[in-house]
Scaffold this motif. Structure first.
Motif, PDB file in Angstrom:
ATOM      1  N   GLY A  26      -8.826  -8.369  -5.119  1.00 30.81           N
ATOM      2  CA  GLY A  26      -7.478  -8.917  -5.026  1.00 30.81           C
ATOM      3  C   GLY A  26      -6.502  -7.963  -4.356  1.00 30.81           C
ATOM      4  N   LEU A  27      -6.651  -6.670  -4.620  1.00 30.37           N
ATOM      5  CA  LEU A  27      -5.693  -5.713  -4.080  1.00 30.37           C
ATOM      6  C   LEU A  27      -5.760  -5.637  -2.555  1.00 30.37           C
ATOM      7  N   MET A  28      -6.961  -5.639  -2.009  1.00 30.74           N
ATOM      8  CA  MET A  28      -7.085  -5.538  -0.545  1.00 30.74           C
ATOM      9  C   MET A  28      -6.383  -6.732   0.132  1.00 30.74           C
ATOM     10  N   ARG A  29      -6.589  -7.912  -0.420  1.00 32.47           N
ATOM     11  CA  ARG A  29      -5.950  -9.109   0.134  1.00 32.47           C
ATOM     12  C   ARG A  29      -4.430  -9.015  -0.029  1.00 32.47           C
ATOM     13  N   HIS A  30      -4.012  -8.588  -1.208  1.00 38.67           N
ATOM     14  CA  HIS A  30      -2.575  -8.515  -1.499  1.00 38.67           C
ATOM     15  C   HIS A  30      -1.884  -7.499  -0.583  1.00 38.67           C
ATOM     16  N   LEU A  31      -2.582  -6.410  -0.250  1.00 42.14           N
ATOM     17  CA  LEU A  31      -1.987  -5.416   0.651  1.00 42.14           C
ATOM     18  C   LEU A  31      -2.000  -5.902   2.099  1.00 42.14           C
ATOM     19  N   GLY A  32      -2.934  -6.798   2.407  1.00 40.20           N
ATOM     20  CA  GLY A  32      -3.074  -7.266   3.791  1.00 40.20           C
ATOM     21  C   GLY A  32      -4.152  -6.520   4.548  1.00 40.20           C
ATOM     22  N   ALA A  33      -5.080  -5.886   3.825  1.00 39.58           N
ATOM     23  CA  ALA A  33      -6.134  -5.090   4.460  1.00 39.58           C
ATOM     24  C   ALA A  33      -7.276  -5.979   4.932  1.00 39.58           C
ATOM     25  N   SER A  34      -7.982  -5.512   5.965  1.00 44.96           N
ATOM     26  CA  SER A  34      -9.159  -6.253   6.437  1.00 44.96           C
ATOM     27  C   SER A  34     -10.276  -5.280   6.803  1.00 44.96           C
ATOM     28  N   LEU A  35     -11.500  -5.754   6.658  1.00 45.56           N
ATOM     29  CA  LEU A  35     -12.670  -4.943   6.997  1.00 45.56           C
ATOM     30  C   LEU A  35     -12.797  -4.823   8.505  1.00 45.56           C
ATOM     31  N   GLY A  36     -13.138  -3.630   8.970  1.00 47.67           N
ATOM     32  CA  GLY A  36     -13.440  -3.440  10.388  1.00 47.67           C
ATOM     33  C   GLY A  36     -14.931  -3.208  10.522  1.00 47.67           C
ATOM     34  N   HIS A  37     -15.292  -2.170  11.232  1.00 47.31           N
ATOM     35  CA  HIS A  37     -16.694  -1.830  11.466  1.00 47.31           C
ATOM     36  C   HIS A  37     -17.445  -1.586  10.151  1.00 47.31           C
ATOM     37  N   ILE A  38     -18.665  -2.113  10.069  1.00 51.16           N
ATOM     38  CA  ILE A  38     -19.544  -1.827   8.931  1.00 51.16           C
ATOM     39  C   ILE A  38     -20.841  -1.264   9.493  1.00 51.16           C
TER      40      ILE A  38
ATOM     41  N   VAL B  43       8.000  11.320 -15.645  1.00 50.30           N
ATOM     42  CA  VAL B  43       8.360   9.936 -15.312  1.00 50.30           C
ATOM     43  C   VAL B  43       7.171   9.017 -15.600  1.00 50.30           C
ATOM     44  N   HIS B  44       7.480   7.847 -16.170  1.00 49.05           N
ATOM     45  CA  HIS B  44       6.463   6.834 -16.467  1.00 49.05           C
ATOM     46  C   HIS B  44       6.654   5.630 -15.536  1.00 49.05           C
ATOM     47  N   ILE B  45       5.563   5.061 -15.073  1.00 48.99           N
ATOM     48  CA  ILE B  45       5.610   3.828 -14.280  1.00 48.99           C
ATOM     49  C   ILE B  45       4.589   2.853 -14.852  1.00 48.99           C
ATOM     50  N   GLU B  46       5.008   1.615 -15.024  1.00 51.03           N
ATOM     51  CA  GLU B  46       4.120   0.593 -15.598  1.00 51.03           C
ATOM     52  C   GLU B  46       3.722  -0.436 -14.546  1.00 51.03           C
ATOM     53  N   LEU B  47       2.524  -0.978 -14.743  1.00 52.33           N
ATOM     54  CA  LEU B  47       1.992  -1.979 -13.809  1.00 52.33           C
ATOM     55  C   LEU B  47       1.170  -3.006 -14.586  1.00 52.33           C
ATOM     56  N   PRO B  48       1.656  -4.250 -14.666  1.00 46.95           N
ATOM     57  CA  PRO B  48       0.904  -5.289 -15.366  1.00 46.95           C
ATOM     58  C   PRO B  48      -0.364  -5.669 -14.598  1.00 46.95           C
ATOM     59  N   ARG B  49      -1.418  -5.958 -15.336  1.00 46.18           N
ATOM     60  CA  ARG B  49      -2.654  -6.402 -14.688  1.00 46.18           C
ATOM     61  C   ARG B  49      -2.502  -7.848 -14.243  1.00 46.18           C
ATOM     62  N   ARG B  50      -2.841  -8.107 -13.005  1.00 44.37           N
ATOM     63  CA  ARG B  50      -2.825  -9.471 -12.483  1.00 44.37           C
ATOM     64  C   ARG B  50      -3.775  -9.506 -11.295  1.00 44.37           C
ATOM     65  N   PRO B  51      -4.196 -10.683 -10.879  1.00 44.50           N
ATOM     66  CA  PRO B  51      -5.264 -10.773  -9.867  1.00 44.50           C
ATOM     67  C   PRO B  51      -4.942 -10.039  -8.567  1.00 44.50           C
ATOM     68  N   GLU B  52      -3.662  -9.900  -8.243  1.00 45.06           N
ATOM     69  CA  GLU B  52      -3.294  -9.276  -6.969  1.00 45.06           C
ATOM     70  C   GLU B  52      -3.618  -7.788  -6.887  1.00 45.06           C
ATOM     71  N   ILE B  53      -3.946  -7.174  -7.989  1.00 41.58           N
ATOM     72  CA  ILE B  53      -4.177  -5.724  -7.932  1.00 41.58           C
ATOM     73  C   ILE B  53      -5.578  -5.338  -8.408  1.00 41.58           C
ATOM     74  N   THR B  54      -6.494  -6.271  -8.417  1.00 41.90           N
ATOM     75  CA  THR B  54      -7.827  -5.998  -8.957  1.00 41.90           C
ATOM     76  C   THR B  54      -8.825  -5.558  -7.889  1.00 41.90           C
ATOM     77  N   GLN B  55      -9.938  -5.006  -8.381  1.00 43.66           N
ATOM     78  CA  GLN B  55     -11.102  -4.792  -7.515  1.00 43.66           C
ATOM     79  C   GLN B  55     -12.065  -5.972  -7.748  1.00 43.66           C
ATOM     80  N   GLN B  56     -13.308  -5.817  -7.279  1.00 43.24           N
ATOM     81  CA  GLN B  56     -14.215  -6.975  -7.264  1.00 43.24           C
ATOM     82  C   GLN B  56     -14.708  -7.429  -8.638  1.00 43.24           C
TER      83      GLN B  56
END
Lengths: 150, 150, 150, 150
Positions: A26-38, B43-56
């Motif tokens: 989800g994070l890669m999509r949310h940031l706007g990242a895309s895969l290049g060379h593999i 300094v503290h920073i909080e980040l709620p878990r949601r699909p936009e910041i996940t890995q696979q």
């Protein structure tokens, strides 16, 4: 440092496996990242500069730079293992060498040594603006291989 | 490791300065992060878990964990300098200790040593779920102080 | 940061096992290092300043500082595992905060998280001169546990 | 990774300055290390394996490996600055990839980026046994340049 481009590609199966995993990040999509060379032991990820990924001065945030570098290294490691392996980042260290401006940044993850349990990758991030390409971050990452989850 | 909470607050001027800078970080807003406690050197920073910041696998992506840890350390450093200073991350290293699940994660940046040019911070990230709080990442960061841009 | 002293001791068996391993480290003997406190998850190593371990300005060489920090972390990890385990350093990162002068330096390795395969330790090094004690280096280390060699 | 050898040499003045500094490092002499190639932005240091620098299994101690890697990086940085500069290690991170056996190890420090204040070097250490040469450690180092002490 790695050459700016690499021509050898990974097998279609490996590329497909990595694209499928990347699409679930989800994070890669949310940031706007895309895969290049593999390639075998090397993966590139690109990220266009836009306001959503900046720090307070308009440059790309070190967190975004690190995020694609970390993913590039993780997928580079994944190219060298059999189908049902998973890799997790154990740790990484990254030096931010220069403000990341330009049109987009490109992270290159390269396997330095792949072991049975642990893999070490080199991470490089370039700022790209047309034909210009400058190194903006360099890092080193340790990953652990886990038996795949079927 | 740092205690889970700290009660001393920075001065209103420092808190205001940090809030203004944080609000200009496009990435923090885009990820959904918010400032928590702002104390002297911490300094503290909080980040709620949601699909936009996940890995696979549905956990919070190491890149998101690192991004708020990096910002927490940067702002912790900023609390100890005079008004018109800026700090930039030189480098950091982070160990991902456990998958980051839970309701949200909280990064805590703490100044270990503030020098004239360089500052070193400890970075910790906790996964928080109700009353449960577990350490999911720990890191170490070097920052450089620059004369402020007026 | 860790308190300057810690009073809880490891069991006699653990202390004996660590002393026996330490005595086999040719480098520690050659540098003039000695084991201090051995507690559960924490080990101290001391190193007197002398010309054989300096850099070009007469301070203790970062390499000597790192060497005892690395060993302190490794033995701290060893205190938490059963008798026939071995641990190896996977990687570490260390910040040199100040020139290491004084009478001797003391490295303190503390387990932050001990996992089945990987353990993460915090490393601190203090310069000590009589009653004065100042932090001169701080680091973070990853270790891997191996089945013991009998 | 760097090629195993590099042919370009630094100027005689630079080589002389680095040899003079190296000779003042008590630790390098005590470990038995010696300077190898000194090129612009690259310095090699060699260390023969002997009982005085081992860990408990007879391999070269990570602390000794790190010590020559750190010095190699420091001197590589020094090659790119004018005569009366000094460089100090701010921090480094090193991955130990394999047990360091063989006849001797060779550390190669290479400047990745030299800035006005900070310099980043890549560190590599090879175990050498006759014609065999294998990478046993890889690291990344940050150094700070100070005005020279005359």
């Amino acid at each position: 440092m790695s050459p700016p481009s690499a021509t050898e590609s990974a097998t279609p199966e490996v590329r497909e496996r990595i694209r499928a995993s990347f699409d679930r990040q989800g994070l890669m999509r949310h940031l706007g990242a895309s895969l290049g060379h593999i390639g075998p032991g090397r993966v590139h990820i690109e990220l266009p500069r836009r306001p959503e990924i900046t720090q307070q001065h308009g440059y790309i945030h070190a967190g975004a730079t690190s995020a694609i570098a970390d993913s590039a290294g993780g997928y580079a490691a994944l190219t060298v293992f059999e189908v049902d392996s998973e890799v997790l980042t154990v740790e990484y260290k990254i030096n931010l060498l220069a403000p990341a401006g330009g049109h987009h940044i490109e992270a290159v993850g390269t396997v330095v040594r792949a072991g049975r349990t642990l893999t070490v990758c080199q991470l490089e991030v370039f700022a790209v603006d047309g034909a210009e390409r400058s190194l903006v971050a360099v890092g080193q990452q340790t990953l652990i291989r886990l038996p795949g989850k079927r």
